[in-house]
Design a protein around this motif. Sequence first.
Motif, PDB file in Angstrom:
ATOM      1  N   PHE A  66      -7.200  41.931 100.011  1.00  0.00           N
ATOM      2  CA  PHE A  66      -6.765  41.924 101.288  1.00  0.00           C
ATOM      3  C   PHE A  66      -6.012  43.189 101.746  1.00  0.00           C
ATOM      4  CE2 PHE A  66      -6.093  37.914  98.804  1.00  0.00           C
ATOM      5  CZ  PHE A  66      -6.574  37.027  99.611  1.00  0.00           C
ATOM      6  N   CYS A  67      -6.419  43.482 102.894  1.00  0.00           N
ATOM      7  CA  CYS A  67      -6.090  44.504 103.550  1.00  0.00           C
ATOM      8  C   CYS A  67      -5.008  44.317 104.451  1.00  0.00           C
ATOM      9  CB  CYS A  67      -7.037  45.343 104.311  1.00  0.00           C
ATOM     10  SG  CYS A  67      -6.628  47.108 105.378  1.00  0.00           S
ATOM     11  N   LEU A  68      -3.576  44.856 104.167  1.00  0.00           N
ATOM     12  CA  LEU A  68      -2.545  44.899 105.064  1.00  0.00           C
ATOM     13  C   LEU A  68      -2.171  45.810 106.099  1.00  0.00           C
ATOM     14  CD1 LEU A  68      -0.041  42.893 105.878  1.00  0.00           C
ATOM     15  CD2 LEU A  68       1.161  44.072 104.061  1.00  0.00           C
ATOM     16  N   PRO A  69      -2.652  45.784 107.282  1.00  0.00           N
ATOM     17  CA  PRO A  69      -2.510  47.154 107.917  1.00  0.00           C
ATOM     18  C   PRO A  69      -1.138  47.637 108.074  1.00  0.00           C
ATOM     19  CG  PRO A  69      -3.983  45.526 109.061  1.00  0.00           C
ATOM     20  CD  PRO A  69      -3.420  44.777 107.979  1.00  0.00           C
ATOM     21  N   PHE A  70      -0.961  48.950 108.469  1.00  0.00           N
ATOM     22  CA  PHE A  70       0.448  49.459 108.403  1.00  0.00           C
ATOM     23  C   PHE A  70       1.449  48.733 109.528  1.00  0.00           C
ATOM     24  CE2 PHE A  70       3.551  52.358 110.576  1.00  0.00           C
ATOM     25  CZ  PHE A  70       4.109  52.527 109.498  1.00  0.00           C
ATOM     26  N   GLU A  71       1.007  48.276 110.536  1.00  0.00           N
ATOM     27  CA  GLU A  71       1.621  47.649 111.621  1.00  0.00           C
ATOM     28  C   GLU A  71       2.116  46.326 111.306  1.00  0.00           C
ATOM     29  OE1 GLU A  71      -2.834  47.268 113.004  1.00  0.00           O
ATOM     30  OE2 GLU A  71      -1.716  48.586 112.039  1.00  0.00           O
ATOM     31  N   HIS A  72       1.620  45.637 110.360  1.00  0.00           N
ATOM     32  CA  HIS A  72       2.033  44.471 110.093  1.00  0.00           C
ATOM     33  C   HIS A  72       3.014  44.385 108.948  1.00  0.00           C
ATOM     34  CE1 HIS A  72      -0.524  42.988 113.004  1.00  0.00           C
ATOM     35  NE2 HIS A  72      -1.696  42.792 112.364  1.00  0.00           N
ATOM     36  N   GLN A  73       3.175  45.585 108.003  1.00  0.00           N
ATOM     37  CA  GLN A  73       3.860  45.568 106.655  1.00  0.00           C
ATOM     38  C   GLN A  73       5.490  45.347 106.758  1.00  0.00           C
ATOM     39  OE1 GLN A  73       2.677  49.381 104.696  1.00  0.00           O
ATOM     40  NE2 GLN A  73       0.473  48.939 105.188  1.00  0.00           N
ATOM     41  N   ALA A  74       5.872  45.967 107.705  1.00  0.00           N
ATOM     42  CA  ALA A  74       7.400  45.509 107.891  1.00  0.00           C
ATOM     43  C   ALA A  74       7.621  44.236 108.275  1.00  0.00           C
ATOM     44  CB  ALA A  74       7.750  46.527 109.194  1.00  0.00           C
ATOM     45  N   VAL A  75       6.925  43.429 108.895  1.00  0.00           N
ATOM     46  CA  VAL A  75       7.268  42.038 109.166  1.00  0.00           C
ATOM     47  C   VAL A  75       7.038  41.218 107.805  1.00  0.00           C
ATOM     48  CG1 VAL A  75       6.536  39.850 110.497  1.00  0.00           C
ATOM     49  CG2 VAL A  75       6.777  42.176 111.576  1.00  0.00           C
ATOM     50  N   VAL A  76       5.950  41.469 107.194  1.00  0.00           N
ATOM     51  CA  VAL A  76       5.628  40.970 105.792  1.00  0.00           C
ATOM     52  C   VAL A  76       6.742  41.126 105.010  1.00  0.00           C
ATOM     53  CG1 VAL A  76       4.012  40.749 103.902  1.00  0.00           C
ATOM     54  CG2 VAL A  76       3.243  40.616 106.337  1.00  0.00           C
ATOM     55  N   MET A  77       7.061  42.485 104.971  1.00  0.00           N
ATOM     56  CA  MET A  77       8.166  42.821 103.752  1.00  0.00           C
ATOM     57  C   MET A  77       9.659  41.983 104.058  1.00  0.00           C
ATOM     58  SD  MET A  77       6.251  45.021 101.834  1.00  0.00           S
ATOM     59  CE  MET A  77       7.165  46.500 101.237  1.00  0.00           C
ATOM     60  N   GLU A  78       9.850  42.070 105.306  1.00  0.00           N
ATOM     61  CA  GLU A  78      10.898  41.369 105.508  1.00  0.00           C
ATOM     62  C   GLU A  78      10.739  39.659 105.622  1.00  0.00           C
ATOM     63  OE1 GLU A  78      14.147  40.840 109.390  1.00  0.00           O
ATOM     64  OE2 GLU A  78      12.618  42.156 109.995  1.00  0.00           O
ATOM     65  N   ARG A  79       9.883  39.234 105.789  1.00  0.00           N
ATOM     66  CA  ARG A  79       9.754  37.638 105.657  1.00  0.00           C
ATOM     67  C   ARG A  79       9.931  37.311 104.423  1.00  0.00           C
ATOM     68  NH1 ARG A  79       4.815  35.188 109.116  1.00  0.00           N
ATOM     69  NH2 ARG A  79       6.155  35.937 110.761  1.00  0.00           N
ATOM     70  N   PHE A  80       9.183  38.020 103.425  1.00  0.00           N
ATOM     71  CA  PHE A  80       9.163  37.562 102.120  1.00  0.00           C
ATOM     72  C   PHE A  80      10.153  38.390 101.147  1.00  0.00           C
ATOM     73  CE2 PHE A  80       5.003  36.466 104.075  1.00  0.00           C
ATOM     74  CZ  PHE A  80       5.231  35.165 104.139  1.00  0.00           C
ATOM     75  N   GLY A  81      11.099  38.938 101.812  1.00  0.00           N
ATOM     76  CA  GLY A  81      12.021  39.581 100.902  1.00  0.00           C
ATOM     77  C   GLY A  81      11.709  40.762  99.929  1.00  0.00           C
ATOM     78  N   ILE A  82      10.500  41.350 100.377  1.00  0.00           N
ATOM     79  CA  ILE A  82       9.900  42.419  99.618  1.00  0.00           C
ATOM     80  C   ILE A  82      10.510  43.849 100.001  1.00  0.00           C
ATOM     81  CG2 ILE A  82       7.666  43.409  98.838  1.00  0.00           C
ATOM     82  CD1 ILE A  82       6.212  40.751  99.199  1.00  0.00           C
ATOM     83  N   GLU A  83      10.688  44.612  99.086  1.00  0.00           N
ATOM     84  CA  GLU A  83      11.319  45.911  99.109  1.00  0.00           C
ATOM     85  C   GLU A  83      10.305  47.212  98.828  1.00  0.00           C
ATOM     86  OE1 GLU A  83      15.135  46.573  97.557  1.00  0.00           O
ATOM     87  OE2 GLU A  83      16.002  45.105  98.525  1.00  0.00           O
ATOM     88  N   ASN A  84       9.434  46.686  97.709  1.00  0.00           N
ATOM     89  CA  ASN A  84       8.457  47.692  97.593  1.00  0.00           C
ATOM     90  C   ASN A  84       7.226  47.236  97.085  1.00  0.00           C
ATOM     91  OD1 ASN A  84       8.468  47.618  94.315  1.00  0.00           O
ATOM     92  ND2 ASN A  84      10.703  47.932  94.864  1.00  0.00           N
ATOM     93  N   LYS A  85       6.129  48.150  97.299  1.00  0.00           N
ATOM     94  CA  LYS A  85       4.819  47.343  96.754  1.00  0.00           C
ATOM     95  C   LYS A  85       4.498  46.703  95.270  1.00  0.00           C
ATOM     96  CE  LYS A  85       2.568  51.649  95.358  1.00  0.00           C
ATOM     97  NZ  LYS A  85       1.399  52.597  95.474  1.00  0.00           N
ATOM     98  N   GLU A  86       5.321  47.192  94.492  1.00  0.00           N
ATOM     99  CA  GLU A  86       5.225  46.804  93.067  1.00  0.00           C
ATOM    100  C   GLU A  86       5.712  45.339  93.017  1.00  0.00           C
ATOM    101  OE1 GLU A  86       4.413  46.957  89.400  1.00  0.00           O
ATOM    102  OE2 GLU A  86       4.048  48.548  90.718  1.00  0.00           O
ATOM    103  N   GLU A  87       6.293  44.777  93.926  1.00  0.00           N
ATOM    104  CA  GLU A  87       6.812  43.472  93.972  1.00  0.00           C
ATOM    105  C   GLU A  87       5.642  42.396  94.366  1.00  0.00           C
ATOM    106  OE1 GLU A  87      10.523  42.565  96.014  1.00  0.00           O
ATOM    107  OE2 GLU A  87      11.207  44.486  95.361  1.00  0.00           O
ATOM    108  N   PHE A  88       4.548  42.903  94.925  1.00  0.00           N
ATOM    109  CA  PHE A  88       3.487  42.103  95.258  1.00  0.00           C
ATOM    110  C   PHE A  88       2.848  41.627  93.640  1.00  0.00           C
ATOM    111  CE2 PHE A  88       3.673  44.055  99.299  1.00  0.00           C
ATOM    112  CZ  PHE A  88       3.439  43.067 100.134  1.00  0.00           C
ATOM    113  N   ALA A  89       2.803  42.435  92.894  1.00  0.00           N
ATOM    114  CA  ALA A  89       2.315  42.116  91.550  1.00  0.00           C
ATOM    115  C   ALA A  89       2.574  40.885  90.725  1.00  0.00           C
ATOM    116  CB  ALA A  89       2.347  43.251  90.510  1.00  0.00           C
ATOM    117  N   GLY A  90       1.683  39.856  90.552  1.00  0.00           N
ATOM    118  CA  GLY A  90       1.948  38.628  90.094  1.00  0.00           C
ATOM    119  C   GLY A  90       2.341  37.494  91.095  1.00  0.00           C
ATOM    120  N   ALA A  91       2.347  37.832  92.504  1.00  0.00           N
ATOM    121  CA  ALA A  91       2.768  36.866  93.527  1.00  0.00           C
ATOM    122  C   ALA A  91       1.414  36.222  94.012  1.00  0.00           C
ATOM    123  CB  ALA A  91       3.253  37.733  94.697  1.00  0.00           C
ATOM    124  N   TYR A  92       1.657  35.119  94.203  1.00  0.00           N
ATOM    125  CA  TYR A  92       0.576  34.242  94.737  1.00  0.00           C
ATOM    126  C   TYR A  92       0.317  34.611  96.407  1.00  0.00           C
ATOM    127  CZ  TYR A  92       0.515  31.542  90.597  1.00  0.00           C
ATOM    128  OH  TYR A  92       0.225  31.354  89.234  1.00  0.00           O
TER     129      TYR A  92
END
Length: 270
Positions: free
Chosen positions: A216-242
Amino acid sequence: MDIATCVEDGQTYFATQFAQLDAAELELKRRQLICSECRNPAFFRKESRDGKGACFGARPHADGCSLAVEDSGLSVPGFGDEQEGLTNFGNRIVVDLDFGAALPIEHIDQVPGAPRRPRSGPFTGGDGLGTANLHRRLRPLLRLLVEAPNFQYSDMIVEVANQPEMMVRDFFVHCSNAGFAQFNQFRGFWGQLTDARNGANGALWLNSGGQGDMSFCLPFEHQAVVMERFGIENKEEFAGAYILVLGTLRVSQNGKMLCFIDDAAMMALL
């Protein structure tokens, strides 16, 4: 779990040992991990910000694998009675993409000529003349896909705004099953992520496996919204997520299957 095997070099690693690999080697090998016992695909998660140590997890373990016990902290919480309510045949799921707004009241559509029924939630009850319209957001649907194995094969109708209605079994596609049949088709693609990588133009690539698996390609302009919505602080936290993304499957020039996240409201993470 503490150990996993890398098919790239055939070695079995402790999580603490794997975490000490240099960045380039780690990124290469983390997408080629399997459970050392049941041989199912695995992922690696670095030490988390809340102090949890580096670990491996499977996606998922095979039945009877003794290492599955070690992954208990990585499992998805139970979903309770919601599973039964949504897997009642005859129900119709209306996907709600308005994040944060109040959901419409669930109701039962009256069958012409039948006795009038009260609006009473997801169960039709009685002689079953009604059909329940269930309004659900993406995150609860992702929980069902993960936790209720029969849900993804059901013939319930899924309704998404501005899209043709489809059966659940046709609309939701696991990443491992994505292929030619879904090219240029709008579907709900879901699965577990192995890692996230930075790409060109500031994009973040969320990978579900090796080169032959979709990303999945997450463009730069959507990253801040996604990170805030799901409580993610860095890209490492995507590992293992559904992940669940409503979008169209594309193929890059080098044959890579991918789906662009064109709208942050069209995805969910667990």
